[in-house]
Design a protein around this motif. Sequence first.
Motif, mmCIF file in Angstrom:
data_model
loop_
_atom_site.group_PDB
_atom_site.id
_atom_site.type_symbol
_atom_site.label_atom_id
_atom_site.label_comp_id
_atom_site.label_asym_id
_atom_site.label_seq_id
_atom_site.Cartn_x
_atom_site.Cartn_y
_atom_site.Cartn_z
ATOM 1 N N ASP A 51 -1.937 -5.455 5.298
ATOM 2 C CA ASP A 51 -0.740 -4.786 5.283
ATOM 3 C C ASP A 51 0.034 -4.434 4.744
ATOM 4 N N HIS A 52 0.359 -4.482 3.025
ATOM 5 C CA HIS A 52 1.571 -3.371 2.368
ATOM 6 C C HIS A 52 0.372 -2.295 1.641
ATOM 7 N N LYS A 82 -0.958 -0.554 4.135
ATOM 8 C CA LYS A 82 -1.270 0.037 5.494
ATOM 9 C C LYS A 82 -0.218 1.749 5.534
ATOM 10 N N GLY A 83 -1.213 2.487 5.743
ATOM 11 C CA GLY A 83 -0.232 3.950 5.275
ATOM 12 C C GLY A 83 0.057 5.034 4.428
ATOM 13 N N PHE A 84 -1.586 4.256 3.522
ATOM 14 C CA PHE A 84 -1.663 4.785 2.557
ATOM 15 C C PHE A 84 -3.154 5.689 2.784
ATOM 16 N N ALA A 85 -3.186 6.695 2.168
ATOM 17 C CA ALA A 85 -3.930 7.629 2.632
ATOM 18 C C ALA A 85 -6.359 6.725 1.552
ATOM 19 N N SER A 101 -6.128 7.527 -1.594
ATOM 20 C CA SER A 101 -4.604 7.254 -2.597
ATOM 21 C C SER A 101 -5.363 6.347 -3.133
#
Length: 70
Positions: free
Chosen positions: A14-15, A17-20, A23
């Motif tokens: 969950d932490h 999430k949102g990163f490519a 990355s």
Amino acid sequence: MKKQHAITLSSLLDHLKGFAPDSEVIFGDGDLRFYRTKSRGPKLVQIEFSTLYSVNPGQEETRNADVKES
């Protein structure tokens, strides 16, 4: 016995999430080198580092005092 600090894999994901997916991830101040993951039980995963380090007693509480776990 020393207390183990842990989060669930679900919480860790969950932490992230949102990163490519491509990355880069650093550990600590960028001074820890990822080595491997290892199963330590049916629902326990250990992330290992190939970098040796020492921790000063009491330093963790001071350094992470403002960090809140979710």
